[in-house]
Write a protein that holds these residues in place. Structure first.
Motif, PDB file in Angstrom:
ATOM      1  N   THR A 171       0.812  -1.221   0.000  1.00  0.00           N
ATOM      2  CA  THR A 171       0.000   0.000   0.000  1.00  0.00           C
ATOM      3  C   THR A 171       0.843   1.267   0.000  1.00  0.00           C
ATOM      4  O   THR A 171       0.698   2.124  -0.885  1.00  0.00           O
ATOM      5  N   ILE A 172       1.715   1.392   0.979  1.00  0.00           N
ATOM      6  CA  ILE A 172       2.515   2.617   1.101  1.00  0.00           C
ATOM      7  C   ILE A 172       3.628   2.634   0.055  1.00  0.00           C
ATOM      8  O   ILE A 172       3.796   3.619  -0.681  1.00  0.00           O
ATOM      9  N   GLY A 173       4.405   1.552  -0.013  1.00  0.00           N
ATOM     10  CA  GLY A 173       5.516   1.502  -0.962  1.00  0.00           C
ATOM     11  C   GLY A 173       5.066   1.567  -2.407  1.00  0.00           C
ATOM     12  O   GLY A 173       5.633   2.309  -3.216  1.00  0.00           O
ATOM     13  N   GLY A 174       4.026   0.810  -2.738  1.00  0.00           N
ATOM     14  CA  GLY A 174       3.556   0.792  -4.119  1.00  0.00           C
ATOM     15  C   GLY A 174       2.999   2.134  -4.572  1.00  0.00           C
ATOM     16  O   GLY A 174       3.307   2.611  -5.673  1.00  0.00           O
ATOM     17  N   SER A 175       2.176   2.756  -3.722  1.00  0.00           N
ATOM     18  CA  SER A 175       1.576   4.039  -4.101  1.00  0.00           C
ATOM     19  C   SER A 175       2.634   5.129  -4.201  1.00  0.00           C
ATOM     20  O   SER A 175       2.579   5.991  -5.090  1.00  0.00           O
ATOM     21  N   TYR A 176       3.628   5.090  -3.297  1.00  0.00           N
ATOM     22  CA  TYR A 176       4.698   6.099  -3.364  1.00  0.00           C
ATOM     23  C   TYR A 176       5.538   5.922  -4.626  1.00  0.00           C
ATOM     24  O   TYR A 176       5.919   6.908  -5.282  1.00  0.00           O
TER      25      TYR A 176
END
Length: 259
Positions: free
Chosen positions: A38-43
């Motif tokens: 969630t965090i890594g992919g969206s960033y």
């Protein structure tokens, strides 16, 4: 330091944690693979959408919401009224020495154009163009934060799909269905938290700061042009006081509206 931002962030976190504890689901909220998705992919997607400097610089920009920004609207009114009074008494050229020590570069450049005898329409055009460019830069950063807010829930759903695929691959183990479903849904929760708890509110606070700075620059433009046209200082003060809140207006009204 902006206490309101800290209250919002930690208050929101506390409500989620307390609600999860009361519902008995607190132990299932932490899942490291979901964090990466969630965090890594969206960033990572921000690097596709914007240049490298923007994607890397987003954290510094978001850090601005933890500071209290004072654009000194009351000081702007008082300073411009003082300059107007001096220009009326001694002439426009008397401002040349006054503006040397001005910390506000926008005001200093505007008054310098006045001292140089530049036409009012040219001054307005130059100052408004600078203001517009500043606002465009701010809006680009705000758009970047909003983009991350949009991507977060999407990657949350992606993580949920990944989790469901893993669950369906192990249907023969009936005891693992419940735990696997819970883990699959955690990524959706993370995406929603990113959007509604962090990025949308941060973009809103940045937009609020931008509106305050734009207003202060508009006040300066109004004051500089009023000095250029030779308006009575009292008229200039009345123009600028309209930009202030009733509370701030009351504080300085008696000082700048002199008979």
């Amino acid at each position: 330091m902006d206490i309101a931002t800290f209250i919002g962030i930690f208050g929101g976190m506390g409500c989620v944690i307390f609600g999860s504890y009361m519902s008995g689901s607190l132990n299932g909220l932490l899942d490291l693979p979901s964090v990466f998705v969630t965090i890594g992919g969206s960033y990572a997607c921000l690097f596709i959408t914007y240049p490298l400097s923007y994607a890397v610089g987003i954290f510094k920009v978001m850090g601005r919401v933890f500071k209290t920004w004072d654009f000194e609207e009351k000081a702007i009114v008082q300073r411009l009224v003082t300059f107007s009074e001096k220009a009326r008494r001694e002439g426009i050229l008397a401002l040349e020495e006054e503006i040397q020590d001005l910390d506000d570069e926008f005001m200093r450049n505007g008054l310098r154009l006045v001292v140089d005898g530049t036409d009012g329409e040219v001054i307005r055009s130059l100052m408004e163009n600078e203001l517009n460019q500043m606002e465009n830069r701010h809006n680009t950063w705000i758009s970047l934060v909003n983009t991350w807010a949009t991507l977060g829930p999407g990657f949350g759903m992606l993580g949920t799909v990944i989790g469901l695929i893993g669950m369906l691959n192990n249907l023969e183990d009936k005891t693992s269905l419940g735990p696997n479903m819970a883990v699959a849904l955690v990524t959706t929760l993370y995406g929603s938290i990113l959007q509604n708890w962090l990025f949308v509110p941060i973009a809103g606070k940045l937009g609020y700061h931008n509106s305050l700075e734009v207003k202060s620059k508009e006040m300066i433009i109004e004051g500089v042009l009023s000095i250029q046209t030779g308006d009575n200082p009292r008229i200039l003060a009345q123009k600028l006081l309209t930009y202030l809140s009733p509370k701030d207006k009351k504080v300085i009204e008696s000082d700048v509206l002199k008979d």
